[in-house]
Enzyme design. Structure first.
Site, PDB file in Angstrom:
ATOM      1  N   LYS A   1       0.827  -1.205   0.000  1.00 53.66           N
ATOM      2  CA  LYS A   1       0.000   0.000   0.000  1.00 53.66           C
ATOM      3  C   LYS A   1       0.862   1.257   0.000  1.00 53.66           C
ATOM      4  CE  LYS A   1      -4.188  -2.061   1.891  1.00 53.66           C
ATOM      5  NZ  LYS A   1      -3.742  -3.463   1.746  1.00 53.66           N
TER       6      LYS A   1
ATOM      7  N   LYS B   1      -8.242   2.367   5.206  1.00 50.23           N
ATOM      8  CA  LYS B   1      -7.828   0.965   5.239  1.00 50.23           C
ATOM      9  C   LYS B   1      -6.527   0.804   6.012  1.00 50.23           C
ATOM     10  CE  LYS B   1      -6.460   1.504   0.406  1.00 50.23           C
ATOM     11  NZ  LYS B   1      -6.508   0.907  -0.931  1.00 50.23           N
TER      12      LYS B   1
ATOM     13  N   ARG C   1     -12.174  -6.056 -11.244  1.00 50.71           N
ATOM     14  CA  ARG C   1     -12.934  -6.718 -10.177  1.00 50.71           C
ATOM     15  C   ARG C   1     -14.037  -5.759  -9.737  1.00 50.71           C
ATOM     16  NH1 ARG C   1      -7.527  -7.417  -7.079  1.00 50.71           N
ATOM     17  NH2 ARG C   1      -7.439  -5.326  -7.997  1.00 50.71           N
TER      18      ARG C   1
ATOM     19  N   ASP D   1      -2.866  -2.287  -8.965  1.00 54.83           N
ATOM     20  CA  ASP D   1      -4.314  -2.092  -8.880  1.00 54.83           C
ATOM     21  C   ASP D   1      -4.657  -0.660  -9.279  1.00 54.83           C
ATOM     22  OD1 ASP D   1      -4.525  -4.671  -8.055  1.00 54.83           O
ATOM     23  OD2 ASP D   1      -4.898  -4.205  -5.943  1.00 54.83           O
TER      24      ASP D   1
ATOM     25  N   GLU E   1      -2.822   0.361  -5.262  1.00 53.82           N
ATOM     26  CA  GLU E   1      -1.892  -0.542  -4.585  1.00 53.82           C
ATOM     27  C   GLU E   1      -0.930  -1.112  -5.620  1.00 53.82           C
ATOM     28  OE1 GLU E   1      -3.456  -3.649  -2.103  1.00 53.82           O
ATOM     29  OE2 GLU E   1      -4.999  -2.368  -1.231  1.00 53.82           O
TER      30      GLU E   1
ATOM     31  N   ASN F   1       0.883  -4.709  -5.715  1.00 58.07           N
ATOM     32  CA  ASN F   1       0.999  -5.997  -5.047  1.00 58.07           C
ATOM     33  C   ASN F   1       2.217  -6.761  -5.556  1.00 58.07           C
ATOM     34  OD1 ASN F   1      -1.841  -6.351  -3.566  1.00 58.07           O
ATOM     35  ND2 ASN F   1      -2.154  -5.313  -5.524  1.00 58.07           N
TER      36      ASN F   1
END
Length: 319
Positions: A125, A160, A225, A273, A281, A283
């Site tokens: 993140k 988050k 998604r 992302d 993000e 990953n």
């Protein structure tokens, strides 16, 4: 070549969608042999090389009994042609220690992907903050007052934890500020833990896109998604629907800009992302979505990955 996969237990695999399984299948198709272990199987004795209790497996091609295995044996990590670190998050203290063990294995001569130091130094993140030109308004803080000020400025926000995965612990707070105090207390824990706060991006309704970057180059298709029902999270683990799409012009711009940087740092595979035009993000621990993209588009992401792995190995000095 013999490839060691350090991963979660094979019994937990859902092979119809598991990316590590897709890697294994393509590697075996090319004639490479497959060995597996978990991080808990890795050990290091004083004066010796890093070893692991491993099992050699063969994929059967059957959906149920999908592999056969040989008895457990001890092996030196440096003796494998490649070691793939595919343990899923969370990135907890044991994952952190595993990166140190794998870095020692590199000093022994092991070829580890993604590089352990890169995994350790690239929090998924926080990593986006290095690229402000590609992200929306974002704040990382422990201070509740800072969060309230950010909300007052941007009205509709996402909060988050820095160590969450699969959409865990993600909250949205709208202009009315409903439950903001309670959410801050839950995530911030009286100042003990940092929180990431971002302006809500309404383009989430079109999907949280996973743009895969392999060997420094973006894969031509992403997996969007899409949140379902009243859910704000698009994560597949949170019930999001995965829809494969060609990369947009902005996706290509992001992938082409970040790809060479990530590759230079030892990140053979990353999952960037993107919501709308903004990176949310990066990953690097065990990026997924290979099979969903292949099933919907025919783009063989696993083949692209093994191509990149073989090329990376070929570019290394002969041992």
């Amino acid at each position: 070549m013999q490839i060691l996969f350090i991963a979660d237990p094979l019994a937990s695999f859902k092979i119809y969608k598991d990316t590590t399984f897709a890697m294994m299948r393509e590697a075996q198709r090319r004639g490479h042999t497959i060995t597996v272990c978990g991080p808990q199987d890795v050990s290091w004795v004083r004066g010796g090389k890093v070893t692991a209790r491993v099992r050699d497996i063969v994929l059967t091609g059957h959906p149920q009994d999908w592999y056969t295995e040989q008895p457990v044996r001890s092996a030196v990590l440096a003796d494998f042609g490649a070691v793939l670190m595919r343990k899923d998050p969370p990135f907890d203290s044991e994952y952190f220690y595993a990166t140190h063990m794998l870095e020692q294995a590199e000093r022994d001569g092991a070829r580890v992907f993604n590089k352990p130091r890169a995994l350790r130094d690239h929090p998924e993140k926080l990593a986006i903050m290095e690229f402000p030109q590609f992200i929306g308004p974002t704040l990382v803080t422990r201070d509740p007052a800072d969060i309230r000020s950010f909300h007052a400025e941007h009205k509709d926000i996402i909060l988050k934890p820095l160590d969450g995965m699969g959409g865990m612990g993600i909250f949205r707070v709208g202009p009315d500020g409903m439950n903001l105090g309670s959410i801050i207390e839950t995530l911030n824990k009286d100042g003990a833990e940092s929180v990431m706060v971002q302006k809500f991006l309404p383009q989430i309704s079109e999907g949280d896109k996973r743009v895969l970057v392999i060997g420094g180059k973006p894969v031509p298709f992403c997996l969007a998604r899409i949140p379902q029902g009243t859910e704000v999270r698009g994560n597949l683990a949170a019930g999001g629907k995965g829809v494969a799409r060609p990369l947009s012009e902005r996706d290509w711009e992001i992938g082409n800009a970040l790809g060479p940087i990530l590759q230079e740092r030892g990140l053979l595979l990353a999952g960037v992302d993107v919501i709308g035009d903004c990176v949310t993000e990066i990953n690097v621990t065990s990026p997924t979505c290979f099979q969903e993209i292949f099933d919907q588009t025919g783009c063989d992401v696993a083949a692209l990955f093994i191509d990149a792995l073989e090329a990376a190995l070929a570019a290394l000095p002969v041992r």
